[in-house]
Design a protein around this motif. Structure first.
Motif, PDB file in Angstrom:
ATOM      1  N   GLY A 183     -10.597  -1.864   3.243  1.00 45.86           N
ATOM      2  CA  GLY A 183     -10.822  -0.513   2.502  1.00 45.86           C
ATOM      3  C   GLY A 183     -12.088   0.010   2.981  1.00 45.86           C
ATOM      4  O   GLY A 183     -12.533   1.069   2.180  1.00 45.86           O
ATOM      5  N   ASN A 237      -8.016  -1.512   7.344  1.00 49.71           N
ATOM      6  CA  ASN A 237      -7.045  -2.385   6.195  1.00 49.71           C
ATOM      7  C   ASN A 237      -7.286  -3.755   7.078  1.00 49.71           C
ATOM      8  O   ASN A 237      -7.296  -3.821   8.174  1.00 49.71           O
ATOM      9  N   LYS A 260       1.148   6.833   3.354  1.00 53.33           N
ATOM     10  CA  LYS A 260      -0.018   6.256   2.250  1.00 53.33           C
ATOM     11  C   LYS A 260      -0.274   7.268   1.150  1.00 53.33           C
ATOM     12  O   LYS A 260      -0.102   7.127  -0.008  1.00 53.33           O
ATOM     13  N   SER A 261      -0.729   8.475   1.577  1.00 59.29           N
ATOM     14  CA  SER A 261      -1.117   9.557   0.879  1.00 59.29           C
ATOM     15  C   SER A 261      -0.094  10.373   0.295  1.00 59.29           C
ATOM     16  O   SER A 261      -0.471  11.252  -0.542  1.00 59.29           O
ATOM     17  N   ASN A 293       2.624   4.584  -1.750  1.00 55.20           N
ATOM     18  CA  ASN A 293       2.183   5.537  -2.945  1.00 55.20           C
ATOM     19  C   ASN A 293       3.390   5.839  -3.679  1.00 55.20           C
ATOM     20  O   ASN A 293       4.658   6.263  -3.195  1.00 55.20           O
ATOM     21  N   ASN A 347       0.697  -1.106  -0.019  1.00 52.13           N
ATOM     22  CA  ASN A 347       0.035   0.127  -0.147  1.00 52.13           C
ATOM     23  C   ASN A 347       0.814   1.319   0.003  1.00 52.13           C
ATOM     24  O   ASN A 347       0.520   2.369   0.682  1.00 52.13           O
ATOM     25  N   SER A 400      -2.654  -3.116  -3.849  1.00 49.68           N
ATOM     26  CA  SER A 400      -2.287  -1.539  -3.904  1.00 49.68           C
ATOM     27  C   SER A 400      -2.521  -1.083  -5.051  1.00 49.68           C
ATOM     28  O   SER A 400      -2.297  -1.584  -6.396  1.00 49.68           O
ATOM     29  N   TYR A 458      -5.339   5.934   5.915  1.00 47.09           N
ATOM     30  CA  TYR A 458      -5.833   6.115   4.401  1.00 47.09           C
ATOM     31  C   TYR A 458      -6.982   7.247   4.250  1.00 47.09           C
ATOM     32  O   TYR A 458      -7.647   7.240   3.455  1.00 47.09           O
ATOM     33  N   ALA A 515      -9.630   3.741   0.232  1.00 49.69           N
ATOM     34  CA  ALA A 515      -8.132   3.566   0.553  1.00 49.69           C
ATOM     35  C   ALA A 515      -7.477   3.331  -0.714  1.00 49.69           C
ATOM     36  O   ALA A 515      -8.191   3.673  -1.866  1.00 49.69           O
ATOM     37  N   ASN A 516      -6.326   3.371  -0.587  1.00 46.70           N
ATOM     38  CA  ASN A 516      -5.425   2.995  -1.709  1.00 46.70           C
ATOM     39  C   ASN A 516      -5.048   1.779  -2.174  1.00 46.70           C
ATOM     40  O   ASN A 516      -4.024   1.403  -2.760  1.00 46.70           O
TER      41      ASN A 516
END
Length: 364
Positions: free
Chosen positions: A168, A165, A219-220, A41, A39, A340, A193, A298-299
């Motif tokens: 999501g 997690n 994550k972001s 980025n 997960n 992811s 997330y 989420a991602n």
């Protein structure tokens, strides 16, 4: 060291630590793979943020700032809190570990919504505590009654992630507030997330002294390798957690990048839009290939694989095609993979591999 000496040394470990296995000296490399299993980025840092990291290297001979004060002040200003409501950490995982150390002793219990972040099992084990895994309700409804009046009633704190997690899924903030308002226990809410979700519980921090909210830039904000995380809560709780942190727990690059990200959060908007778009594109494509995909905020996506095979089989097949996805240890998720969301080329490679595997299965 002779075997007798070694056994004497190992026998001196505490009972909890004697139960842990020794880790191997090396781990397999994931170089050359499309990495969709943890997960991250995968995008570059914005130019201004990268420049702050490079500039921080010029101060490499100095110890980092004590108590992360500048970073805490920047986060407080960015999130409309006071600095004494903020703790900064070497990723939110460090802060989670501090919470376990501060609140749990041998024989104590902690309640976690399950399926949840598997690392919590190890954190509970290290404290000699019990992890009570409370199942989510139908359609991911928050099981407030079970948390307040079931076995979790005696837990030292309740832990949940929103978005969750590995699923999501997202719980309305009104439901989170109901739990926090009705409970006398500490509620630890992991919002790792949240930048991909429709809402946040940040506004509840000033209303409830028993809420501790965690954030991460892994994550972001594309900073997983730099390790920047935050906890927001009542000054008395936050102050005690800060008091047990390691000295100089963050490095100068982490400080600089954290402050710069806070000053340039708007530059990540396109990044977040891309991930939401790719998330939906991949969800639709997997559904057409026979996967059952959980709607995600989420991602990543949790996908139940087509009947006849399990998640481990799909993981192995995808790995042979140089694609890494996650399989889950949780009961009931044996037939799932977690994917992811990365760049478009990464997701194209993943979908092409899935189509090849699906086609090979159908031709047999």
């Amino acid at each position: 060291m002779s075997d007798a000496k070694l056994q004497r040394v190992l026998s001196s470990l505490t009972e909890v630590y004697r139960q842990l296995n020794s880790l191997p000296s090396s781990q397999p490399s994931d170089a050359g793979y499309v990495k969709l299993d943890t997960n991250e980025n995968p995008f570059a840092l914005p130019k201004a943020v990268m420049q702050s990291a490079v500039a921080a290297l010029e101060r490499q001979y100095l110890y980092p700032e004590d108590d992360n004060i500048s970073l805490r002040e920047a986060a407080a200003a960015s999130y409309d809190l006071s600095a004494d409501q903020v703790i900064a950490g070497n990723g939110s995982s460090e802060l989670l570990s501090l919470i376990y150390k501060a609140f749990l002793g041998p024989g104590d219990s902690v309640a976690m919504l399950s399926p949840g972040f598997a690392y919590n099992r190890k954190l509970a084990q290290l404290q000699g505590a019990r992890l009570l895994e409370i199942k989510w309700g139908e359609s991911s409804l928050l099981p407030i009654h079970e948390l307040l009046f079931g076995p979790a009633k005696q837990a030292k704190f309740i832990l949940l992630a929103n978005p969750n997690n590995p699923t999501g899924t997202f719980v309305p903030i009104a439901d989170i507030e109901s739990l926090v308002a009705l409970s006398d226990q500490l509620v630890v809410l992991d919002e790792a997330y949240v930048d991909f979700a429709p809402d946040s519980a940040l506004r509840l921090v000033n209303r409830y002294s028993n809420l501790l909210l965690l954030r991460t830039f892994s994550k972001s904000y594309a900073a997983a390798g730099i390790r920047v995380g935050f906890g927001f809560g009542h000054p008395e709780v936050i102050g005690r957690l800060r008091n047990i942190q390691n000295m100089f727990n963050m490095n100068v690059i982490g400080h600089a990048v954290g402050v710069s990200i806070l000053a340039h959060r708007a530059t990540y908007n396109e990044n977040h839009r891309h991930i939401r778009h790719e998330r939906e594109r991949v969800r639709v494509a997997l559904s057409r290939l026979g996967f059952s995909v959980t709607p995600s905020h989420a991602n990543f996506l949790l996908a139940r694989v087509p009947a006849g095979r399990d998640g481990v089989w799909w993981h192995a097949c995808l790995k042979r095609k140089k694609i890494l996805v996650a399989v889950l240890p949780d009961e009931g998720l044996e037939d799932c993979i977690r994917v992811s969301i990365g760049t478009k080329p990464q997701m194209d490679a993943f979908l092409a591999a899935v189509e090849d595997i699906s086609g090979a299965q159908q031709s047999r």
